[in-house]
Design an enzyme around this catalytic site. Structure first.
Site, short mmCIF file in Angstrom:
data_model
loop_
_atom_site.label_atom_id
_atom_site.label_comp_id
_atom_site.label_asym_id
_atom_site.label_seq_id
_atom_site.Cartn_x
_atom_site.Cartn_y
_atom_site.Cartn_z
N ILE A 127 2.38 -8.73 24.81
CA ILE A 127 1.18 -7.91 24.87
C ILE A 127 0.08 -8.42 23.93
CG2 ILE A 127 0.32 -5.52 24.77
CD1 ILE A 127 2.37 -6.13 27.01
N HIS A 140 8.65 0.29 19.96
CA HIS A 140 8.43 1.24 18.86
C HIS A 140 9.70 1.43 18.05
CE1 HIS A 140 5.39 2.03 21.91
NE2 HIS A 140 4.59 2.22 20.89
#
Ligand code: GLN
Ligand code: ZN
Length: 767
Positions: free
Chosen positions: A432, A696
């Site tokens: 990303i 995360h």
């Protein structure tokens, strides 16, 4: 004017210098004991209470503190903890963190609970998970503990809890049962909390019910009425506590009439974001209830205009007895930083226009007391012209026409062109953008900021990191590479700092998720780009490899949504100004040989109006065009990617497709790929990279897990449209887990390629 009472819905809880974040990090690394972490937390709570008391706030909240998130706290308070966490056999705080972060260690291996945007803020909550065996009951004591802690410090507080309606409304139901099956037990558990608080000598209990500002269906409305007709009367009878209902982030048009009849002792209404709040009030307000009127904006950092607030108060007082009116913040001050006093670098002129949490306390006091000098000073402040106008930008805006928003040729035609340019394998792999921001990266940045190293030294170091990062991805076998984003610590602040019109703070940190914070820049005047921003880095990265390296930009909607916006011009106008600046950057990247450009719109969805009826008119009608404006002028062979940090765009799939990007990557692994149905239904055209693992959490995903995710994806999305990538940037992760995860990701993509080839061959044979 008589002095009025004042109230605060919630206070920042990260610590003035983010002490909680640093203490938590030390705790996770085993560098400090839990007791030390608890001390830091207690100091942060006490600080907030004292500040509010000093400012003369009448209703000071407690239980607004959290180690991670108040929804998660409520889940733990009410026994809504999935067994996979409780059975790890960790101590209570560690179990709590296991649910928040995931856990991978000698006691087991579990993923974190999903994380969701908190209404229209940049804060994220943990989505509680309910299954058919869930048994609501009071099993914790945090509200009582916090209340007693404040009391011991000589401060009487109002314990606040996320209310039963919002909790049940936002929870995820994994089994057959739904909210209505749990509501009776939930009500009982909440009443138990009130009983315990009464013993501790609380006077009030406040239920935060922001979910009431969403669209409320009939069924939900019945649920709400059921909950509070029961809770309010039981608490009154059993405890004598006063009960407040606190709403925020909008108006409560669907339930206002019910709310006024449910016997609440206090009702909190948002007059900042509640477009209809005044109209609702005009239909009547219970005589014996207190109105907590949210008139000081809890979300933005501009000073309140006292004269305007007084007009609003006068209007409100037509419907509510003056004695029953309490002046409040519009929502929790969690969404603003602590105090402008920490800021050392901004001019006093600029700072005089800002009000962070502590300054807002003063505003509440000033407004409620009607202090004449304060009013006079405030009037002078608003008489000054604040913003910088930029004639060039104004002119560019006025000249925009529909062709500025239309990329040609159409996506399908571009696709064929791009296919031959890039010649990528099936299931192309990419990331990303950011790679771990390791200590050396941070140290380099900080040394540069402090003037300890020269710009050249700073740049050289970053280039070394870029070269290493590119080499790493190359070796691992990625198809489309990134440069790693070492030059930026924040995807919005970085771009803001390179544009005219932005103002930067040192300490305006606000919580984003857990103890992670962002420091939104402030849109001060008209926005324009001063010089190329990322070109040097991207060009350098591209020079290190033959594979395509993505240029990496942040989109206009996200830049705006993650800034503190101006209040004197529309959001649309601010978004278009930023879009023009980013467009310049896109075209410069293209000119310099960058063939794939990712324009992140990580925050596009989060400012989607909470009520469906205003999605397009108030937002998408300018947000989607702002994105299109950024890339409409690139060549057909330039591939435009975008990235979003979530996948709950099921309802706006068409609008997302309409951004006209060539590829979109997004979070999906945490939300069980629910989005895939919507993509399928909508015949989504944009190529997609639904994140195959959750970044995360430090947990390393297994190859098989990702293969399974990919199987689910190809079941719904044509395989030739599928990209393979993590679900967000890697900057918050460590290197070791990142490398292990990415290696597994590449292997998962290889498995899919092999399977697909095999499948294709089988089909040919069977013909
Ligand atoms: N390109 C950014 C990164 O990788 C995107 C971050 C985000 O979506 N929040 O860090
Ligand atoms: Zn993201």
């Amino acid at each position: 004017m008589t002095v009025k009472k004042t109230s605060v819905i919630g206070f920042p809880r990260i610590g003035k210098k983010r002490e909680l974040k640093f203490a938590c990090e030390k705790f996770f690394k085993g560098e400090i004991q839990e007791s030390e972490l608890q001390n830091v937390a207690a100091e942060i709570r006490q600080y907030g209470w004292k500040k509010q008391k000093e400012a003369g706030i009448t209703f000071i909240p407690s239980n607004d503190f959290s180690f991670y998130d108040n929804m998660l706290d409520t889940a733990f308070l009410l026994n809504v903890v999935p067994e996979r966490y409780s059975k790890l056999g960790l101590n209570p705080l560690e179990t709590y963190f296991a649910a928040a972060h995931g856990y991978q260690g000698d006691k087991g291996d579990v993923k974190a609970l999903p994380m969701k945007k908190w209404f229209n803020t940049n804060y994220h909550y943990i989505e509680p998970e309910i299954d058919d065996t869930t048994q609501f009951k009071l099993v914790g004591s945090k509200p009582v503990d916090d209340f007693l802690e404040a009391k011991a410090a000589g401060i009487q507080t109002v314990p606040t809890l996320i209310g039963a309606y919002t909790f049940l409304r936002l929870a995820r139901y994994n089994g057959e049962k739904r909210a209505k099956d749990f509501v009776t037990d939930a009500v009982e558990a909440y009443v138990h909390v009130a009983e315990r608080l009464a013993i501790a000598e609380a006077k009030w209990i406040s239920f935060a019910e922001p979910a009431l500002v969403l669209d409320v269906t009939n069924e939900e409305r019945e649920l709400f009425k059921f909950i509070y007709s029961s809770i309010v009367s039981q608490i009154h009878v059993k405890t004598g506590l006063k009960v407040a209902l606190q709403t925020y982030f909008g108006d409560i048009r669907d339930v206002y009439q019910d709310v006024t009849k449910l016997g609440f002792d206090g009702i909190g209404i948002d007059f900042i974001e509640g477009q209809k709040s005044l109209d609702l009030l005009r239909t009547g307000f219970p005589n014996n209830a207190i109105l907590f009127a949210g008139i000081v904006n809890g979300k933005n950092i501009w000073r309140a205009n006292y004269a305007q607030k007084n007009i609003l108060i006068d209007e409100i007082e037509k419907y509510v007895a003056s004695d029953n009116l309490v002046i409040s913040t519009s929502c929790s001050l969690l969404h603003v930083p602590y105090t402008t006093e920490s800021e050392e670098k901004l001019s006093s002129e600029i700072l005089s226009h800002f009000a962070y949490a502590e300054e807002k306390l003063v505003e509440l006091a000033d407004i409620s007391s009607g202090d004449i000098d304060a009013a006079e000073n405030n009037k002078k402040l608003f008489a000054k012209v604040r913003t910088d106008k930029n004639a060039v930008v104004q002119q560019q805006l006025s000249k925009l026409s529909s062709s500025d928003f239309e990329r040609v040729p159409r996506r399908i035609e571009r696709r064929a062109i791009q296919k031959s340019v890039f010649n990528l394998p099936l299931f192309p792999t990419t990331t990303i953008g950011s790679f771990p921001q390791t200590n050396d990266v941070r140290a380099n940045r900080s040394a540069f900021r402090k003037g300890e190293i020269s710009l050249e030294q700073y740049n050289d170091f970053n280039k070394k990191k870029i070269a290493e990062c590119v080499e790493l991805q190359d070796k691992m076998g990625f198809d489309v590479l990134v440069h790693g984003e070492y030059e930026r610590n924040d995807m919005v602040e970085y771009f803001g700092s390179k544009m005219n019109g932005y103002v930067f703070t040192q300490y305006a940190w606000v919580q984003s998720y857990g103890t992670r914070c962002v420091k939104p820049p402030v849109v001060w005047g008209d926005i324009s780009r001063t010089a190329p921003i990322t070109v040097e880095w991207s060009v350098y990265a591209q020079s290190c490899t033959k594979k395509p390296v993505k240029g990496m930009l942040t989109g206009p909607v996200t830049i705006l949504n993650w800034s503190f916006p101006r209040e004197d011009i529309s959001l649309k106008e601010q978004a278009l100004q930023i879009a023009l600046a980013i467009r310049d950057e896109v075209l410069d990247l293209e000119k310099n040989g960058i063939k794939i450009i990712q324009i992140d719109e990580a925050a596009l969805r989060e400012k989607l109006p909470l009520r469906k009826g205003s999605w397009h008119s108030d937002y998408l009608d300018w947000a989607i065009p702002a994105f299109r404006l950024v890339h409409a002028k690139v060549k057909p062979e330039t591939q435009i990617h975008t990235h979003m940090c979530y996948s709950e765009f099921g309802d706006i799939v068409k609008d997302i497709d309409n951004m006209d990007a060539d590829v979109i990557t997004f979070e999906a692994s945490r939300s069980d790929l629910k989005i895939l149905d919507a993509l399928n239904d909508a015949k989504f055209e944009t190529q997609v990279g639904p994140g195959v693992y959750d970044i995360h959490s430090p947990r390393v995903p297994l190859i098989n897990e990702m293969v399974e995710v990919l199987h689910k994806i190809v079941a719904q999305v044509p395989y030739e449209n599928v990209w393979v990538n993590p679900d967000c940037g890697l900057k918050t992760r460590g290197e070791k887990e990142t490398n292990a995860s990415l290696e597994n990701l590449i292997k998962a993509a290889q498995v899919l390629r092999a399977e697909t080839l095999w499948y294709k061959r089988m089909r040919v044979h069977s013909l």
